[in-house]
Scaffold this motif. Structure first.
Motif, PDB file in Angstrom:
ATOM      1  N   ARG A   1      12.198  29.883  -3.228  1.00 50.05           N
ATOM      2  CA  ARG A   1      12.313  28.568  -3.924  1.00 50.05           C
ATOM      3  C   ARG A   1      10.829  27.976  -3.851  1.00 50.05           C
ATOM      4  NH1 ARG A   1      15.222  23.502  -1.080  1.00 50.05           N
ATOM      5  NH2 ARG A   1      14.157  24.678   0.710  1.00 50.05           N
TER       6      ARG A   1
ATOM      7  N   GLN B   1      21.492  21.409  -9.392  1.00 49.13           N
ATOM      8  CA  GLN B   1      20.796  22.532  -8.627  1.00 49.13           C
ATOM      9  C   GLN B   1      21.960  23.087  -7.968  1.00 49.13           C
ATOM     10  OE1 GLN B   1      16.949  21.384  -6.743  1.00 49.13           O
ATOM     11  NE2 GLN B   1      18.019  19.345  -7.258  1.00 49.13           N
TER      12      GLN B   1
ATOM     13  N   TRP C   1      23.887  24.955  -5.043  1.00 41.78           N
ATOM     14  CA  TRP C   1      23.820  25.234  -3.591  1.00 41.78           C
ATOM     15  C   TRP C   1      24.953  25.965  -2.962  1.00 41.78           C
ATOM     16  CZ3 TRP C   1      27.231  22.804   0.130  1.00 41.78           C
ATOM     17  CH2 TRP C   1      27.914  21.879  -0.536  1.00 41.78           C
TER      18      TRP C   1
ATOM     19  N   THR D   1      22.070  31.000  -3.137  1.00 37.53           N
ATOM     20  CA  THR D   1      21.053  29.939  -3.724  1.00 37.53           C
ATOM     21  C   THR D   1      20.017  29.695  -2.978  1.00 37.53           C
ATOM     22  OG1 THR D   1      22.180  28.102  -2.722  1.00 37.53           O
ATOM     23  CG2 THR D   1      23.166  29.131  -4.958  1.00 37.53           C
ATOM     24  N   PHE D   2      19.105  28.782  -3.553  1.00 41.23           N
ATOM     25  CA  PHE D   2      17.853  28.386  -2.726  1.00 41.23           C
ATOM     26  C   PHE D   2      18.306  27.441  -1.762  1.00 41.23           C
ATOM     27  CE2 PHE D   2      15.340  28.748  -7.081  1.00 41.23           C
ATOM     28  CZ  PHE D   2      14.789  29.964  -6.704  1.00 41.23           C
ATOM     29  N   TYR D   3      19.484  26.949  -1.809  1.00 43.21           N
ATOM     30  CA  TYR D   3      20.023  26.086  -0.590  1.00 43.21           C
ATOM     31  C   TYR D   3      21.333  26.676  -0.182  1.00 43.21           C
ATOM     32  CZ  TYR D   3      16.836  23.041  -3.464  1.00 43.21           C
ATOM     33  OH  TYR D   3      15.574  22.415  -3.931  1.00 43.21           O
TER      34      TYR D   3
ATOM     35  N   ASP E   1      22.504  26.586   3.015  1.00 46.56           N
ATOM     36  CA  ASP E   1      23.100  25.882   4.056  1.00 46.56           C
ATOM     37  C   ASP E   1      23.554  24.252   3.907  1.00 46.56           C
ATOM     38  OD1 ASP E   1      22.586  28.027   5.753  1.00 46.56           O
ATOM     39  OD2 ASP E   1      20.508  27.812   5.773  1.00 46.56           O
ATOM     40  N   GLY E   2      23.015  23.948   2.673  1.00 43.53           N
ATOM     41  CA  GLY E   2      23.519  22.683   2.550  1.00 43.53           C
ATOM     42  C   GLY E   2      22.947  22.226   1.063  1.00 43.53           C
ATOM     43  N   PRO E   3      23.687  20.951   0.494  1.00 45.09           N
ATOM     44  CA  PRO E   3      23.317  20.510  -0.695  1.00 45.09           C
ATOM     45  C   PRO E   3      21.932  19.852  -0.800  1.00 45.09           C
ATOM     46  CG  PRO E   3      24.761  18.820   0.444  1.00 45.09           C
ATOM     47  CD  PRO E   3      24.512  20.113   1.344  1.00 45.09           C
ATOM     48  N   PRO E   4      21.138  20.196  -1.949  1.00 49.06           N
ATOM     49  CA  PRO E   4      19.890  19.461  -2.359  1.00 49.06           C
ATOM     50  C   PRO E   4      20.205  17.988  -2.740  1.00 49.06           C
ATOM     51  CG  PRO E   4      20.251  21.063  -4.103  1.00 49.06           C
ATOM     52  CD  PRO E   4      21.403  21.075  -3.200  1.00 49.06           C
TER      53      PRO E   4
ATOM     54  N   ARG F   1      23.332  18.038  -8.353  1.00 42.41           N
ATOM     55  CA  ARG F   1      23.505  19.241  -7.777  1.00 42.41           C
ATOM     56  C   ARG F   1      25.153  19.782  -8.011  1.00 42.41           C
ATOM     57  NH1 ARG F   1      23.281  15.403  -3.284  1.00 42.41           N
ATOM     58  NH2 ARG F   1      25.360  14.865  -2.768  1.00 42.41           N
TER      59      ARG F   1
ATOM     60  N   HIS G   1      27.991  22.965  -6.285  1.00 47.24           N
ATOM     61  CA  HIS G   1      28.036  24.023  -5.382  1.00 47.24           C
ATOM     62  C   HIS G   1      28.242  25.238  -6.308  1.00 47.24           C
ATOM     63  CE1 HIS G   1      29.816  26.740  -2.728  1.00 47.24           C
ATOM     64  NE2 HIS G   1      29.296  26.239  -1.813  1.00 47.24           N
TER      65      HIS G   1
END
Length: 192
Positions: free
Chosen positions: A81, A149, A151, A155-157, A159-162, A166, A168
C-alpha cells in the motif's frame, strides 16, 4: 450470460470469477500472467492471457468469445500500500488507454453491456484519468461502479476497515453481481 472479465485474477476479479461461474455464467477470465491461466480454468472459466494495452490481441479475444457483457476490473496497483503513489501513472494508463481498448473491442464485438470499476474518492494525481475513464464508459452506455476502498482478506486492509469511503471485498463482489443488468449510469458501492 457470456461475460468477458478483464482483471479476473485481481483482488475483486477472483471473487467475481467465482460468483459468476457459480451462478452458471459462461466466463472468459483475462489475466496478464500465463501462470494464472490454470487458476482461472480451475474456477470454471475460459482463461484468456492478454494485455489490455495490446489492442489487436484484446480485440481478437473479445470478438472470439462473443460476450454479452464486458466487465472491466483492471488496475495496476502494487502489493504494498505504501507504494501506491509509485503506480499512479500506470494505474491512470489502465483507466485511459486500457478503457479505450476494452470499449473498442466490446463495440466491434457488438457487446451492449459494459461495467467498469472506478473509485468513490479522488486519488491524488488521478483526477483527470478517473473523470475521463468514467466519461468514456458512460458515453458508451456502460455502468461505472464507484467502489469504496476495499478491505478484508487479500486487500490493502486485511485486518480492519480503512477510513470512508470503504467496502468489504466480499460485499463489493456480491453487490457487483446485482449490476449485471443495471441501466447505464454511476453506482456507488460503499459500506456507508
Amino acid at each position: 450470460m457470456r461475460v468477458f472479465l478483464a482483471g479476473a485474477t485481481g483482488v475483486i476479479g477472483v471473487r467475481l470469477l467465482r460468483l459468476l461461474t457459480s451462478a452458471g455464467h459462461d466466463v472468459a477470465g483475462m489475466t496478464r500472467s500465463p501462470e494464472r491461466a490454470a487458476f482461472v480454468a480451475a474456477l470454471g472459466a475460459h482463461p484468456v492471457i492478454g494485455d489490455v494495452f495490446d489492442a489487436d490481441q484484446l480485440l481478437d479475444s473479445v470478438v472470439d468469445f462473443r460476450p454479452d457483457l464486458v466487465m472491466h476490473q483492471l488496475t495496476d496497483l502494487p502489493d504494498d500500500r505504501g507504494r501506491i503513489p509509485d503506480h499512479t501513472e500506470r494505474n491512470n494508463r489502465i483507466r485511459t488507454e486500457g478503457t479505450r481498448n476494452l470499449l473498442a473491442a466490446a463495440s466491434v464485438a457488438g457487446v451492449r453491456r459494459f461495467l467498469a470499476q472506478s473509485v468513490a474518492w479522488t486519488p491524488p494525481g488521478s483526477v483527470a484519468a478517473v473523470a475521463g475513464h468514467e466519461r468514456l464508459v458512460l458515453e458508451a452506455g456502460g455502468v461505472v461502479i464507484r467502489y469504496g476502498q476495499f478491505w478484508g482478506p487479500g486487500t490493502f486492509y486485511p485486518d480492519g476497515p480503512p477510513a470512508s469511503p470503504r467496502i468489504h471485498i466480499e460485499d463489493a463482489a456480491r453487490r457487483t453481481m446485482m449490476l449485471l443488468h443495471a441501466p447505464s449510469g454511476v453506482v456507488v458501492l460503499t459500506d456507508d
